[in-house]
Design a protein around this motif. Structure first.
Motif, PDB file in Angstrom:
ATOM      1  N   MET A   1      -3.757  -5.145  55.968  1.00 36.19           N
ATOM      2  CA  MET A   1      -4.893  -4.232  56.105  1.00 36.19           C
ATOM      3  C   MET A   1      -5.593  -4.473  57.433  1.00 36.19           C
ATOM      4  SD  MET A   1      -6.654  -3.998  52.302  1.00 36.19           S
ATOM      5  CE  MET A   1      -6.814  -5.758  52.037  1.00 36.19           C
ATOM      6  N   SER A   2      -6.129  -3.398  58.004  1.00 37.27           N
ATOM      7  CA  SER A   2      -6.877  -3.516  59.249  1.00 37.27           C
ATOM      8  C   SER A   2      -8.299  -3.967  58.952  1.00 37.27           C
ATOM      9  CB  SER A   2      -6.889  -2.169  59.979  1.00 37.27           C
ATOM     10  OG  SER A   2      -7.500  -1.183  59.175  1.00 37.27           O
ATOM     11  N   ALA A   3      -9.108  -4.098  59.998  1.00 35.14           N
ATOM     12  CA  ALA A   3     -10.493  -4.545  59.821  1.00 35.14           C
ATOM     13  C   ALA A   3     -11.261  -3.530  58.974  1.00 35.14           C
ATOM     14  CB  ALA A   3     -11.159  -4.706  61.180  1.00 35.14           C
ATOM     15  N   PRO A   4     -12.152  -3.988  58.104  1.00 37.32           N
ATOM     16  CA  PRO A   4     -12.902  -3.066  57.239  1.00 37.32           C
ATOM     17  C   PRO A   4     -13.860  -2.194  58.025  1.00 37.32           C
ATOM     18  CG  PRO A   4     -13.767  -5.300  57.030  1.00 37.32           C
ATOM     19  CD  PRO A   4     -12.504  -5.401  57.840  1.00 37.32           C
ATOM     20  N   THR A   5     -14.121  -1.007  57.505  1.00 35.99           N
ATOM     21  CA  THR A   5     -15.109  -0.116  58.098  1.00 35.99           C
ATOM     22  C   THR A   5     -16.491  -0.748  57.988  1.00 35.99           C
ATOM     23  OG1 THR A   5     -13.778   1.769  57.382  1.00 35.99           O
ATOM     24  CG2 THR A   5     -16.061   2.221  58.047  1.00 35.99           C
ATOM     25  N   GLN A   6     -17.266  -0.705  59.066  1.00 38.20           N
ATOM     26  CA  GLN A   6     -18.603  -1.303  59.064  1.00 38.20           C
ATOM     27  C   GLN A   6     -19.522  -0.533  58.123  1.00 38.20           C
ATOM     28  OE1 GLN A   6     -19.468  -4.120  60.827  1.00 38.20           O
ATOM     29  NE2 GLN A   6     -21.390  -4.029  59.673  1.00 38.20           N
ATOM     30  N   LEU A   7     -20.148  -1.248  57.207  1.00 42.36           N
ATOM     31  CA  LEU A   7     -21.055  -0.629  56.247  1.00 42.36           C
ATOM     32  C   LEU A   7     -22.466  -0.536  56.816  1.00 42.36           C
ATOM     33  CD1 LEU A   7     -20.031  -2.323  52.867  1.00 42.36           C
ATOM     34  CD2 LEU A   7     -19.291  -0.111  53.750  1.00 42.36           C
ATOM     35  N   ARG A   8     -23.174   0.509  56.459  1.00 40.44           N
ATOM     36  CA  ARG A   8     -24.590   0.626  56.790  1.00 40.44           C
ATOM     37  C   ARG A   8     -25.383  -0.256  55.823  1.00 40.44           C
ATOM     38  NH1 ARG A   8     -24.215   7.230  56.777  1.00 40.44           N
ATOM     39  NH2 ARG A   8     -23.141   7.462  58.793  1.00 40.44           N
ATOM     40  N   PRO A   9     -26.615  -0.624  56.186  1.00 36.21           N
ATOM     41  CA  PRO A   9     -27.393  -1.530  55.323  1.00 36.21           C
ATOM     42  C   PRO A   9     -27.534  -1.040  53.888  1.00 36.21           C
ATOM     43  CG  PRO A   9     -28.419  -1.379  57.481  1.00 36.21           C
ATOM     44  CD  PRO A   9     -27.301  -0.384  57.477  1.00 36.21           C
ATOM     45  N   TYR A  10     -27.790   0.251  53.684  1.00 34.36           N
ATOM     46  CA  TYR A  10     -27.960   0.739  52.315  1.00 34.36           C
ATOM     47  C   TYR A  10     -26.642   0.708  51.545  1.00 34.36           C
ATOM     48  CZ  TYR A  10     -26.104   5.281  53.891  1.00 34.36           C
ATOM     49  OH  TYR A  10     -25.318   6.277  54.400  1.00 34.36           O
ATOM     50  N   GLN A  11     -25.512   0.863  52.253  1.00 39.75           N
ATOM     51  CA  GLN A  11     -24.218   0.754  51.598  1.00 39.75           C
ATOM     52  C   GLN A  11     -23.944  -0.695  51.188  1.00 39.75           C
ATOM     53  OE1 GLN A  11     -21.931   2.375  54.824  1.00 39.75           O
ATOM     54  NE2 GLN A  11     -21.983   4.467  54.022  1.00 39.75           N
ATOM     55  N   GLU A  12     -24.302  -1.628  52.083  1.00 37.48           N
ATOM     56  CA  GLU A  12     -24.180  -3.058  51.756  1.00 37.48           C
ATOM     57  C   GLU A  12     -25.011  -3.390  50.520  1.00 37.48           C
ATOM     58  OE1 GLU A  12     -22.411  -5.459  52.932  1.00 37.48           O
ATOM     59  OE2 GLU A  12     -22.001  -5.202  55.087  1.00 37.48           O
ATOM     60  N   ARG A  13     -26.238  -2.852  50.481  1.00 36.71           N
ATOM     61  CA  ARG A  13     -27.118  -3.119  49.343  1.00 36.71           C
ATOM     62  C   ARG A  13     -26.531  -2.562  48.048  1.00 36.71           C
ATOM     63  NH1 ARG A  13     -31.198  -0.669  51.168  1.00 36.71           N
ATOM     64  NH2 ARG A  13     -31.094   1.236  49.914  1.00 36.71           N
ATOM     65  N   ALA A  14     -26.000  -1.340  48.101  1.00 35.64           N
ATOM     66  CA  ALA A  14     -25.410  -0.727  46.918  1.00 35.64           C
ATOM     67  C   ALA A  14     -24.194  -1.513  46.443  1.00 35.64           C
ATOM     68  CB  ALA A  14     -25.023   0.712  47.212  1.00 35.64           C
ATOM     69  N   LEU A  15     -23.384  -1.983  47.399  1.00 37.63           N
ATOM     70  CA  LEU A  15     -22.205  -2.779  47.050  1.00 37.63           C
ATOM     71  C   LEU A  15     -22.616  -4.088  46.389  1.00 37.63           C
ATOM     72  CD1 LEU A  15     -19.134  -3.141  47.206  1.00 37.63           C
ATOM     73  CD2 LEU A  15     -19.441  -4.128  49.488  1.00 37.63           C
ATOM     74  N   HIS A  16     -23.643  -4.731  46.940  1.00 34.37           N
ATOM     75  CA  HIS A  16     -24.128  -5.992  46.358  1.00 34.37           C
ATOM     76  C   HIS A  16     -24.664  -5.768  44.945  1.00 34.37           C
ATOM     77  CE1 HIS A  16     -26.128  -9.876  45.992  1.00 34.37           C
ATOM     78  NE2 HIS A  16     -27.247  -9.232  45.699  1.00 34.37           N
ATOM     79  N   GLU A  17     -25.449  -4.703  44.745  1.00 30.88           N
ATOM     80  CA  GLU A  17     -26.028  -4.436  43.426  1.00 30.88           C
ATOM     81  C   GLU A  17     -24.952  -4.067  42.413  1.00 30.88           C
ATOM     82  OE1 GLU A  17     -29.195  -1.612  43.652  1.00 30.88           O
ATOM     83  OE2 GLU A  17     -30.353  -2.798  45.110  1.00 30.88           O
ATOM     84  N   THR A  18     -23.917  -3.363  42.862  1.00 33.07           N
ATOM     85  CA  THR A  18     -22.817  -3.009  41.966  1.00 33.07           C
ATOM     86  C   THR A  18     -22.063  -4.251  41.523  1.00 33.07           C
ATOM     87  OG1 THR A  18     -22.561  -0.839  43.016  1.00 33.07           O
ATOM     88  CG2 THR A  18     -20.681  -1.681  41.760  1.00 33.07           C
ATOM     89  N   ARG A  19     -21.761  -5.128  42.484  1.00 36.25           N
ATOM     90  CA  ARG A  19     -21.055  -6.371  42.143  1.00 36.25           C
ATOM     91  C   ARG A  19     -21.904  -7.261  41.248  1.00 36.25           C
ATOM     92  NH1 ARG A  19     -18.585  -7.440  48.237  1.00 36.25           N
ATOM     93  NH2 ARG A  19     -16.619  -6.295  47.926  1.00 36.25           N
ATOM     94  N   SER A  20     -23.205  -7.284  41.492  1.00 33.35           N
ATOM     95  CA  SER A  20     -24.102  -8.101  40.668  1.00 33.35           C
ATOM     96  C   SER A  20     -24.123  -7.596  39.233  1.00 33.35           C
ATOM     97  CB  SER A  20     -25.522  -8.073  41.250  1.00 33.35           C
ATOM     98  OG  SER A  20     -25.559  -8.692  42.518  1.00 33.35           O
ATOM     99  N   ALA A  21     -24.129  -6.264  39.071  1.00 30.78           N
ATOM    100  CA  ALA A  21     -24.121  -5.687  37.726  1.00 30.78           C
ATOM    101  C   ALA A  21     -22.844  -6.071  36.988  1.00 30.78           C
ATOM    102  CB  ALA A  21     -24.267  -4.173  37.808  1.00 30.78           C
ATOM    103  N   LEU A  22     -21.708  -5.970  37.658  1.00 33.52           N
ATOM    104  CA  LEU A  22     -20.443  -6.340  37.028  1.00 33.52           C
ATOM    105  C   LEU A  22     -20.418  -7.828  36.687  1.00 33.52           C
ATOM    106  CD1 LEU A  22     -17.928  -4.304  39.247  1.00 33.52           C
ATOM    107  CD2 LEU A  22     -18.731  -3.742  36.948  1.00 33.52           C
ATOM    108  N   ALA A  23     -20.981  -8.649  37.569  1.00 34.66           N
ATOM    109  CA  ALA A  23     -21.035 -10.093  37.310  1.00 34.66           C
ATOM    110  C   ALA A  23     -21.899 -10.412  36.102  1.00 34.66           C
ATOM    111  CB  ALA A  23     -21.553 -10.822  38.549  1.00 34.66           C
ATOM    112  N   ARG A  24     -22.898  -9.557  35.824  1.00 34.63           N
ATOM    113  CA  ARG A  24     -23.768  -9.761  34.647  1.00 34.63           C
ATOM    114  C   ARG A  24     -23.124  -9.273  33.354  1.00 34.63           C
ATOM    115  NH1 ARG A  24     -27.420  -6.300  35.002  1.00 34.63           N
ATOM    116  NH2 ARG A  24     -27.515  -5.586  37.171  1.00 34.63           N
ATOM    117  N   GLY A  25     -21.929  -8.711  33.460  1.00 32.70           N
ATOM    118  CA  GLY A  25     -21.247  -8.253  32.258  1.00 32.70           C
ATOM    119  C   GLY A  25     -21.301  -6.762  32.031  1.00 32.70           C
TER     120      GLY A  25
END
Length: 420
Positions: A1-25
């Motif tokens: 895979m090539s280098a990932p597309t650079q995320l904007r701050p709000y996209q980073e935040r949404a990704l973090h919150e999504t992963r956190s929700a999944l980690a909580r079950g």
């Protein structure tokens, strides 16, 4: 895979919150971003993370063009993937599969799925195919992506899931926030016509939302006088701007195109009867500016991006907030020289549903009867009004002078000739 597309701050935040929700079950998360907010880029980041852990990912879409769009993005990102979609099926052993929900419903679910990503996930609540897929994969994490996460039943409880269809909503950014950031453009609205719909009945559509009867609607608005009004106001308010038209029927769309051509403007119609090559040719001519007006019914409401499109003619009245937001989203993407989009509303929709850039009812609908009424109360804080003389739409109680103001649906715009 090539280098990932650079995320904007709000996209980073949404990704973090999504992963956190999944980690909580939480097993089924719906991620909201407006049209043009970068849902596919965010999905790329989710896919990269899963593949890095050796997981198999299914990316599901409900339209052929959405499958093609997702596959093209993954190819540009250097992510190997297969496709499960009719005769286009290939590389089914890949870690990442871009799939058509219709093909999966017929051929079955691939093995070893560890993550399910659903594009345009607002369609899931009203689709038996999506629900059955989620029931069968009820232990697999699901991430839904949508610019309209308030479809009826998205938060409805199902015994097969032992909980809601989607359990949690993650908000990446609102339309207004992205306009302020410059990631989207604002919309200047005019309401030249409000057709008489008194004889058009209301019915529930496939997605569960109430809307006008398609047949009766076409009869009410596909009239020479109304079509002539569309052409006249485009010359007055949007001449020279790349324009997409949403009509009520194929015949209505074709009639609008005929009148534009008669007026000397290059115009074209497109619908689902066109094969892939015909469709690509029509869209390419429009993207190159050879065609000024592109008319359709609903084909371009999802999965079509042409940032140079500066004007939208809404000739299809609707009561559906989802349909309205998806259509207007086609003209919100920024483009060099495009300061704002123009919406010419010949349907009365802006006056009924408010500005497309107003705050949306960002909550998961549990399917109960009072939810729709509550959302309507939340939706129209601006109570837009059209100026009797120039048809410029402004919030109630707001005066627009030659100096200009800043308000929902406007960016310090100067009043058109005639003032408001």
């Amino acid at each position: 895979m090539s280098a990932p597309t650079q995320l904007r701050p709000y996209q980073e935040r949404a990704l973090h919150e999504t992963r956190s929700a999944l980690a909580r079950g939480v097993r089924r998360v719906l991620a909201y971003m407006p049209t043009g907010g970068g849902k596919t880029v965010s999905a790329e980041a989710m896919i990269r993370g899963a593949v890095a852990k050796g997981k198999r990912v299914l990316f599901i879409a409900n339209r052929k063009q959405l499958v093609a769009q997702a596959s093209a993005h993954l190819t540009r990102a250097g992510i190997p993937h297969g496709i499960l979609q009719g005769d286009n099926t290939r590389s089914l052993d890949a870690k990442v599969l871009v799939c058509s929900i219709d093909t999966i419903a017929v051929r079955g679910i691939p093995d070893d799925v560890a993550l399910l990503i659903i594009d345009e996930a607002h369609a899931a609540a009203g689709s038996k195919k999506y629900r059955e897929l989620m029931f069968k994969l009820n232990r697999v994490p699901v991430i839904g992506l949508s610019a309209t996460p308030f479809a009826p039943g998205l938060g409805k409880h199902y015994d097969e899931l032992r909980g809601p269809l989607f359990e949690e909503l993650v908000i990446g950014a609102t339309i207004r926030e992205l306009v302020e950031l410059g990631n989207l453009v604002d919309v200047e609205c005019y309401a030249p016509a409000d057709p008489d719909l008194s004889g058009v009945r209301t019915q529930r559509g496939i997605g569960g939302e109430l809307d006008y009867s398609e047949t009766q609607l076409a009869e009410a608005v596909d009239k020479p006088q109304l079509i002539g009004d569309i052409v006249q106001h485009w010359f007055k308010l949007a001449r020279g701007k790349q324009t997409v038209v949403f009509a009520t029927s194929i015949a209505h769309s074709q009639h609008i195109v005929t009148e534009f051509i008669r007026a000397g403007i290059a115009a074209a119609h497109i619908d689902y009867h066109f094969d892939d090559d015909e469709r690509a040719a029509v869209l390419d001519r429009f993207a190159r500016g050879e065609t000024m007006i592109l008319a359709n019914v609903g084909l371009l409401a999802e999965g079509w991006d042409c940032p140079a499109t500066e004007c939208m003619i809404l000739a299809r009245p609707t009561k559906s907030l989802i349909r309205y937001i998806q259509m207007v989203g086609r003209v919100l993407r920024p483009h060099p020289g495009k300061e704002r989009a123009v919406l010419l509303d010949h349907s009365g929709t802006v006056l009924r549903l408010g500005f497309a850039t107003d705050d949306l009812p960002l909550e998961l609908d549990d399917g109960k009867a009072n939810a729709s009424a509550r959302k309507k109360e939340e939706r129209k804080p601006s109570e837009p009004k059209a100026c009797p003389s120039c048809k410029f739409v402004r919030p109630a109680g707001v005066h627009v002078s030659r100096i200009g103001i800043k308000a929902p649906g406007m960016i310090g715009v100067m009043a058109p000739l005639g003032g408001v």
